[in-house]
Each structure stands twice: as structure tokens, then as C-alpha cells.
Design a protein around this motif. Structure first.
Motif, PDB file in Angstrom:
ATOM      1  N   GLY A  30      49.572  40.752  38.461  1.00 49.58           N
ATOM      2  CA  GLY A  30      48.515  41.212  39.366  1.00 49.58           C
ATOM      3  C   GLY A  30      47.419  41.879  38.563  1.00 49.58           C
ATOM      4  N   GLY A  67      44.682  43.442  40.632  1.00 44.13           N
ATOM      5  CA  GLY A  67      43.884  44.103  41.666  1.00 44.13           C
ATOM      6  C   GLY A  67      43.980  45.617  41.531  1.00 44.13           C
ATOM      7  N   GLY A  68      43.679  46.319  42.624  1.00 45.50           N
ATOM      8  CA  GLY A  68      43.612  47.779  42.592  1.00 45.50           C
ATOM      9  C   GLY A  68      44.922  48.432  42.198  1.00 45.50           C
ATOM     10  N   ALA A  69      46.028  47.984  42.786  1.00 45.36           N
ATOM     11  CA  ALA A  69      47.317  48.613  42.506  1.00 45.36           C
ATOM     12  C   ALA A  69      47.738  48.336  41.057  1.00 45.36           C
ATOM     13  CB  ALA A  69      48.371  48.084  43.474  1.00 45.36           C
ATOM     14  N   ALA A  74      52.681  43.350  41.423  1.00 48.04           N
ATOM     15  CA  ALA A  74      51.604  44.148  42.029  1.00 48.04           C
ATOM     16  C   ALA A  74      50.596  43.200  42.665  1.00 48.04           C
ATOM     17  CB  ALA A  74      50.951  45.047  40.987  1.00 48.04           C
ATOM     18  N   SER A 124      49.903  40.544  46.302  1.00 47.45           N
ATOM     19  CA  SER A 124      50.264  40.492  47.724  1.00 47.45           C
ATOM     20  C   SER A 124      51.259  39.381  48.010  1.00 47.45           C
ATOM     21  CB  SER A 124      49.011  40.241  48.569  1.00 47.45           C
ATOM     22  OG  SER A 124      47.917  40.910  48.041  1.00 47.45           O
ATOM     23  N   ALA A 125      51.698  38.662  46.979  1.00 44.68           N
ATOM     24  CA  ALA A 125      52.671  37.574  47.203  1.00 44.68           C
ATOM     25  C   ALA A 125      53.952  38.150  47.800  1.00 44.68           C
ATOM     26  CB  ALA A 125      52.967  36.870  45.877  1.00 44.68           C
ATOM     27  N   MET A 127      54.134  39.477  50.777  1.00 46.96           N
ATOM     28  CA  MET A 127      53.827  40.457  51.818  1.00 46.96           C
ATOM     29  C   MET A 127      53.719  39.761  53.176  1.00 46.96           C
ATOM     30  SD  MET A 127      50.730  43.206  51.821  1.00 46.96           S
ATOM     31  CE  MET A 127      49.408  42.185  52.417  1.00 46.96           C
ATOM     32  N   GLY A 149      59.224  48.531  47.271  1.00 44.50           N
ATOM     33  CA  GLY A 149      57.938  49.229  47.214  1.00 44.50           C
ATOM     34  C   GLY A 149      57.847  50.526  48.007  1.00 44.50           C
ATOM     35  N   LEU A 201      55.279  54.071  47.626  1.00 42.31           N
ATOM     36  CA  LEU A 201      54.449  54.601  48.714  1.00 42.31           C
ATOM     37  C   LEU A 201      54.773  56.077  48.957  1.00 42.31           C
ATOM     38  CD1 LEU A 201      52.465  53.874  51.034  1.00 42.31           C
ATOM     39  CD2 LEU A 201      54.462  53.383  52.440  1.00 42.31           C
ATOM     40  N   GLN A 236      53.676  58.279  45.764  1.00 40.36           N
ATOM     41  CA  GLN A 236      52.232  58.528  45.610  1.00 40.36           C
ATOM     42  C   GLN A 236      51.776  59.537  46.657  1.00 40.36           C
ATOM     43  OE1 GLN A 236      49.561  57.568  47.784  1.00 40.36           O
ATOM     44  NE2 GLN A 236      51.007  56.711  49.264  1.00 40.36           N
TER      45      GLN A 236
HETATM   46  N1  LIG Z   1      54.041  50.410  47.423  1.00 38.42           N
HETATM   47  C1  LIG Z   1      52.839  50.965  47.372  1.00 38.42           C
HETATM   48  O1  LIG Z   1      52.699  52.201  47.374  1.00 38.42           O
HETATM   49  C2  LIG Z   1      51.615  50.110  47.251  1.00 38.42           C
HETATM   50  C3  LIG Z   1      50.393  50.680  46.857  1.00 38.42           C
HETATM   51  C4  LIG Z   1      49.273  49.846  46.751  1.00 38.42           C
HETATM   52  C5  LIG Z   1      49.381  48.505  47.073  1.00 38.42           C
HETATM   53  N2  LIG Z   1      50.571  47.994  47.467  1.00 38.42           N
HETATM   54  C6  LIG Z   1      50.722  46.550  47.769  1.00 38.42           C
HETATM   55  O2  LIG Z   1      50.373  45.846  46.583  1.00 38.42           O
HETATM   56  C7  LIG Z   1      49.772  44.611  46.901  1.00 38.42           C
HETATM   57  C8  LIG Z   1      48.460  44.468  46.122  1.00 38.42           C
HETATM   58  O3  LIG Z   1      47.559  45.485  46.549  1.00 38.42           O
HETATM   59  P1  LIG Z   1      46.111  45.656  45.864  1.00 38.42           P
HETATM   60  O4  LIG Z   1      45.471  46.813  46.548  1.00 38.42           O
HETATM   61  O5  LIG Z   1      46.218  45.665  44.386  1.00 38.42           O
HETATM   62  O6  LIG Z   1      45.392  44.294  46.322  1.00 38.42           O
HETATM   63  P2  LIG Z   1      44.131  43.550  45.664  1.00 38.42           P
HETATM   64  O7  LIG Z   1      43.274  44.511  44.924  1.00 38.42           O
HETATM   65  O8  LIG Z   1      43.541  42.746  46.762  1.00 38.42           O
HETATM   66  O9  LIG Z   1      44.796  42.553  44.564  1.00 38.42           O
HETATM   67  C9  LIG Z   1      45.595  41.483  44.991  1.00 38.42           C
HETATM   68  C10 LIG Z   1      46.301  40.866  43.784  1.00 38.42           C
HETATM   69  O10 LIG Z   1      47.269  39.951  44.274  1.00 38.42           O
HETATM   70  C11 LIG Z   1      47.066  38.662  43.680  1.00 38.42           C
HETATM   71  N3  LIG Z   1      47.547  37.666  44.648  1.00 38.42           N
HETATM   72  C12 LIG Z   1      47.286  37.615  45.977  1.00 38.42           C
HETATM   73  N4  LIG Z   1      47.994  36.615  46.554  1.00 38.42           N
HETATM   74  C13 LIG Z   1      48.721  36.029  45.558  1.00 38.42           C
HETATM   75  C14 LIG Z   1      49.635  34.960  45.520  1.00 38.42           C
HETATM   76  N5  LIG Z   1      49.955  34.258  46.615  1.00 38.42           N
HETATM   77  N6  LIG Z   1      50.201  34.625  44.328  1.00 38.42           N
HETATM   78  C15 LIG Z   1      49.906  35.324  43.219  1.00 38.42           C
HETATM   79  N7  LIG Z   1      49.035  36.351  43.187  1.00 38.42           N
HETATM   80  C16 LIG Z   1      48.441  36.704  44.340  1.00 38.42           C
HETATM   81  C17 LIG Z   1      45.594  38.622  43.392  1.00 38.42           C
HETATM   82  O11 LIG Z   1      45.344  37.634  42.411  1.00 38.42           O
HETATM   83  P3  LIG Z   1      43.855  37.012  42.194  1.00 38.42           P
HETATM   84  O12 LIG Z   1      43.154  37.980  41.291  1.00 38.42           O
HETATM   85  O13 LIG Z   1      44.105  35.711  41.586  1.00 38.42           O
HETATM   86  O14 LIG Z   1      43.213  36.945  43.567  1.00 38.42           O
HETATM   87  C18 LIG Z   1      45.388  40.054  42.870  1.00 38.42           C
HETATM   88  O15 LIG Z   1      45.852  40.188  41.540  1.00 38.42           O
HETATM   89  C19 LIG Z   1      49.614  44.599  48.422  1.00 38.42           C
HETATM   90  O16 LIG Z   1      50.691  43.882  48.965  1.00 38.42           O
HETATM   91  C20 LIG Z   1      49.726  46.059  48.811  1.00 38.42           C
HETATM   92  O17 LIG Z   1      50.257  46.243  50.115  1.00 38.42           O
HETATM   93  C21 LIG Z   1      51.698  48.762  47.551  1.00 38.42           C
END
Ligand SMILES: NC(=O)c1ccc[n+]([C@@H]2O[C@H](COP(=O)([O-])OP(=O)(O)OC[C@H]3O[C@@H](n4cnc5c(N)ncnc54)[C@H](OP(=O)(O)O)[C@@H]3O)[C@@H](O)[C@H]2O)c1
Length: 268
Positions: free
Chosen positions: A124, A126-128, A183, A185-186, A188, A234, A238, A241
Motif C-alpha cells: 500500500g 496511501g495515507g495509512a 495497508a 483497501s483490498a 475491505m 486491524g 484502530l 491510535q
Molecule cells: N485499522 C486502522 O486503524 C486503520 C487506519 C487507517 C486506515 N485503515 C484501513 O486501511 C485501508 C487503506 O486506508 P488509506 O486511508 O491508506 O486509503 P488510501 O489512501 O485511499 O489508499 C488506498 C491504498 O489501497 C490500494 N488498493 C486499493 N484497492 C486495492 C486492491 N484491490 N488491490 C491492491 N491494492 C489496492 C491503493 O493502491 P493504488 O495506489 O494502486 O490505488 C492504495 O495503496 C482502508 O481499508 C482503511 O479502512 C485502517
């Protein structure tokens, strides 16, 4: 007078933070309450300044405002490096913090997995993933980032000063690794059949940490179990944090188990 706390996001109705923090306030008999506020992007500055003006105890910031919130706070070093804020405190001006990386570290620690000197494959960009990559690299983990869009992994690895690799090399990467983190969304809800890795490339001795918490048992965690690896869900990230935000705002030791139960109840 009652202290008010809140989370700013858009959308926000499914946030578990109010249940988690209100349970903690009740447990410690603190005269505080926590609400979710839907804030449009153009009003984020007004919302943060307004919360300070009205004497709020603190804020969480969630999607899609974490990056923008950097502009309206005085971020600490880690939040500035990550480029995103998930917690705002008003004890000393308007300070921006990012507790996501620490939340991930605590989730692993409570499962008996230390991160310093470990080899981590982080999928991943993205933000996380960003928050985890900076925090883990700072704590001495060897981090390799892989992402569906490889250019984003390259940019993040350059920012952090760590390695990156193609997702197609995951199998080889995992052979020498201690921890795999999803990290992305795969997996989810509602895409619960999606996974970044199948059973055959996982191995006993590997900790598989999926930061996705809805569903609780993702396909990746199931594959990890079948492979004899150590699955870590996960919810713990949550909760931790949030617990760290609670500690920053109140200076009190957060009642972590009470917060976890509130989250689990919220997830049904
Ligand atoms: N447990 C916790 O406390 C916590 C905290 C934060 C986030 N999360 C979870 O973490 C996940 C990511 O959050 P985020 O805020 O980082 O989201 P984000 O910024 O939108 O980043 C999404 C990431 O997922 C990748 N992605 C999406 N669909 C995919 C798939 N089918 N196969 C492979 N890669 C895929 C994207 O790749 P590309 O760059 O190629 O688009 C990107 O790297 C979410 O499910 C969120 O609920 C959990």
C-alpha cells in the motif's frame, strides 16, 4: 464544565470513534463527551479554529481531511514528515499529531511481535501506509513498500528513505521477511473476496497484519491462518491510535480494553 471532543470527516456517520472515546470517558468518570462532525473540505479551517475557540478538548481528523489539516495546525515532527494529521490537541496552541503508525506498532506488540530490527513488507502507498512507513522506519524496521500502482510505492519509499519493490515479487520478498502488512483497501467490505496474498506465498514464522477491520476476519487473515502464519487484525490498530490520541488530550492512561469492547460492539 463538560469538555467536548470530536472527529471531523466527510462522510462520518460510520465512525467508531464516538463509541470508543465516550466509553473511555465513562469508564474514567470524566465529564467529557465526543461527537462526530461532518465537515466539508472548504470549512475544515473554520471547524478547527472554531473547536479551539469553543474550548474543545481535542479533535480527531479522518478521511478526506488528514493531509489538509496539516495547514491549519502546528504539526509535530512525525506528522510533518508523514504529511498528515489524525489528532489535534489544544493544550499548547493547535498541535497536529499522527498516531496511526504508533497504533500499528502497538497492535503488533500486543500480539508479541516487535518491529525494531524486523524486515517488514508493507503493501500500500496511501495515507495509512504512509503513516506506518515513517513510524516503522524511525523505529528501526527494515521496510520494503509494494503497491498496485508502483510509482506511488517508489515516491513513498524515496520520502521515507526505504526500499520498494513490485507487487509481482511479493513471494520472493516474503521469504526473508518477518512481517507482512496489508495497508490497502483490498479485502475491505464489500470487497471481501479480494486479498493481496494467497496462502501459498505465506509461511509459518511470518506475522500477517491486516489493518482492514471490517470484516474482522479478512480473506488475508484466513489465508495466513491456513499457512500457519500469525494473523493480526486491524481493530487493535484502530483502538491504539485512538488510545494514543486520548493520552495526548487528557494526559490519562487510556482504558484500552474498554475502548476495544466499544469498537467490537460497534462492528457488531
Ligand atoms: N485499522 C486502522 O486503524 C486503520 C487506519 C487507517 C486506515 N485503515 C484501513 O486501511 C485501508 C487503506 O486506508 P488509506 O486511508 O491508506 O486509503 P488510501 O489512501 O485511499 O489508499 C488506498 C491504498 O489501497 C490500494 N488498493 C486499493 N484497492 C486495492 C486492491 N484491490 N488491490 C491492491 N491494492 C489496492 C491503493 O493502491 P493504488 O495506489 O494502486 O490505488 C492504495 O495503496 C482502508 O481499508 C482503511 O479502512 C485502517
Amino acid at each position: 464544565m463538560k469538555k467536548v471532543f470530536g472527529v471531523l470527516g466527510d462522510p462520518i456517520e460510520h465512525s467508531l470513534s464516538p463509541a470508543m472515546h465516550n466509553a473511555a470517558f465513562r469508564e474514567l468518570e470524566m465529564d467529557c463527551e465526543y461527537h462526530a462532525f461532518r465537515v466539508r473540505h472548504k470549512y475544515l479551517k473554520n471547524a478547527i479554529l472554531g473547536a479551539q475557540a469553543m474550548g474543545f478538548g481535542g479533535l480527531n481528523i479522518t478521511v478526506p481531511h488528514k493531509e489538509k489539516a496539516l495547514e491549519f495546525t502546528n504539526p509535530d515532527t512525525l506528522a510533518r514528515r508523514i504529511g498528515a494529521v489524525n489528532t489535534v490537541s489544544f493544550n499548547d496552541g493547535i498541535r497536529g499529531h499522527n498516531t496511526d503508525g504508533l497504533g500499528a506498532e502497538m497492535a503488533l506488540l500486543e500480539a508479541g511481535v516487535g518491529i525494531n530490527a524486523s524486515n517488514v513488507v508493507l503493501v500500500g502507498a496511501g495515507g495509512a501506509a504512509r503513516a506506518i512507513a515513517f513510524h516503522f522506519a524511525e523505529k528501526g524496521a527494515g521496510v520494503t513498500i509494494a503497491n498496485r500502482t508502483p510509482e506511488k510505492a517508489e515516491v513513498l519509499a524515496e520520502d521515507v528513505g526505504c526500499s520498494h519493490a513490485g507487487l509481482e515479487n511479493l513471494k520472493e520478498l516474503l521469504q526473508d521477511s518477518d512481517i507482512l502488512i496489508n495497508a490497502t483497501s483490498a479485502g475491505m467490505h464489500p470487497h471481501i473476496d479480494s486479498t493481496i496474498a494467497s496462502r501459498d506465498i505465506l509461511h509459518p514464522g511470518l506475522a500477517v497484519f491486516d489493518i482492514v477491520y471490517n470484516p474482522l476476519q479478512t480473506k488475508l487473515l484466513h489465508q495466513a491462518e491456513l499457512a500457519g502464519a500469525k494473523p493480526i487484525g486491524g481493530v487493535a490498530m484502530l483502538v491504539h491510535q485512538g488510545a494514543e490520541a486520548f493520552r495526548i488530550w487528557t494526559g490519562q492512561k487510556p482504558p484500552v480494553e474498554v475502548m476495544r469492547n466499544a469498537v467490537l460492539e460497534g462492528l457488531g
